[in-house]
Design an enzyme around this catalytic site. Sequence first.
Site, mmCIF file in Angstrom:
data_model
loop_
_atom_site.group_PDB
_atom_site.id
_atom_site.type_symbol
_atom_site.label_atom_id
_atom_site.label_comp_id
_atom_site.label_asym_id
_atom_site.label_seq_id
_atom_site.Cartn_x
_atom_site.Cartn_y
_atom_site.Cartn_z
ATOM 1 N N HIS A 39 0.742 -1.239 -0.105
ATOM 2 C CA HIS A 39 0.024 0.065 0.076
ATOM 3 C C HIS A 39 0.963 1.177 -0.051
ATOM 4 C CE1 HIS A 39 -2.630 -2.954 2.154
ATOM 5 N NE2 HIS A 39 -3.693 -2.330 1.015
ATOM 6 N N GLN A 63 -18.459 -5.786 -0.721
ATOM 7 C CA GLN A 63 -17.483 -6.642 -1.599
ATOM 8 C C GLN A 63 -17.382 -8.120 -0.736
ATOM 9 O OE1 GLN A 63 -14.413 -3.662 -1.685
ATOM 10 N NE2 GLN A 63 -13.108 -5.198 -1.663
HETATM 11 O O1 PAF Z 1 -8.025 -3.767 -3.037
HETATM 12 C C1 PAF Z 1 -8.583 -3.440 -1.996
HETATM 13 O O2 PAF Z 1 -8.216 -3.088 -0.963
HETATM 14 C C2 PAF Z 1 -10.241 -3.196 -2.312
HETATM 15 O O3 PAF Z 1 -11.020 -3.948 -3.254
HETATM 16 C C3 PAF Z 1 -10.528 -1.548 -2.845
HETATM 17 C C4 PAF Z 1 -10.072 -1.381 -3.885
HETATM 18 C C5 PAF Z 1 -9.990 -0.701 -1.482
HETATM 19 C C6 PAF Z 1 -12.111 -1.456 -2.655
HETATM 20 O O4 PAF Z 1 -12.697 -1.795 -1.407
#
Ligand code: PAF
Length: 280
Positions: A39, A63
């Site tokens: 990140h 999600q």
């Molecule tokens: O990759 C992730 O951490 C998630 O899928 C995202 C892009 C932040 C969307 O919630």
Amino acid sequence: MTPQIVRTIAELRKETAQWRAAGLAQAVVPTMGALHEGHLALVREGLSRAPRVTATIFVNPKQFAPHEDLGRYPRDEAGDVAKLGAAGAHLVFAPPPSQIYPPGFATTVSLAGPATVGLEDRSRPQFFAGVATIVAKLFIETGADFAMFGEKDYQQLKVVTRMARDLDIAIEVVGIPTIREPDGLAMSSRNAYLSAEERQRATAIYRTLREAAKKIGRGEPPKTVTEASAAALTAGGFRVDYVAVRNAETLAGPSQVGEPLRLLAAAWLGKTRLIDNIAV
Ligand code: PAF
């Protein structure tokens, strides 16, 4: 530098509007927190393209399927904010779910193309609609010029790129190479779930992908190679969801000599689902 934390869309819009008024471009790094070096590489890449970087921290319930790990997803906001500050992020948007999905929320982005190619979408049918909906909202809410995504979630990168283009959202989606542990394991917030023994075995995914990419590069038939890779991972204690070779852009099955190819895999080790991919 300690980044400013905002929790409402109104505050986020106020801060980012000031940057726009001053002519300062902005990169956004969407995350679900539990941040690792992968990140932070996105933050640094964002800073190389724009003088202002916003990171978002939101564990997006839409999600996750009901049986997935929403409840136990690792959370450490204070630690994440400290890491983001050290990496140079200017603003952190960390909204509560009620800010993103207020009562009556009824809209979902509907997808085809790279979201429906039988990879992650086959194992996680609700996943990309949830991702695309939150990502579209974050793009609109931040008004960012650049969006930074890791190649580790390769299908997600292709899905959000297609979505931003199709919805005419004026943002450049930038894919950043996967950051790996010294032994090759792709960095992931979910690696924290692995036992010490699983963590050692997990390195087999990248090793297997590299061997398979070499064989395909030498002209061996992709189907034979991916089947052998899946068998090797199964023998190494994984439960394999897929090992597949796809067109690197569309993620459709390979159809032409010389097209760019990507090798992708997803497999379970115990209760942890790992994904990885490399160029062929
Ligand atoms: O990759 C992730 O951490 C998630 O899928 C995202 C892009 C932040 C969307 O919630």
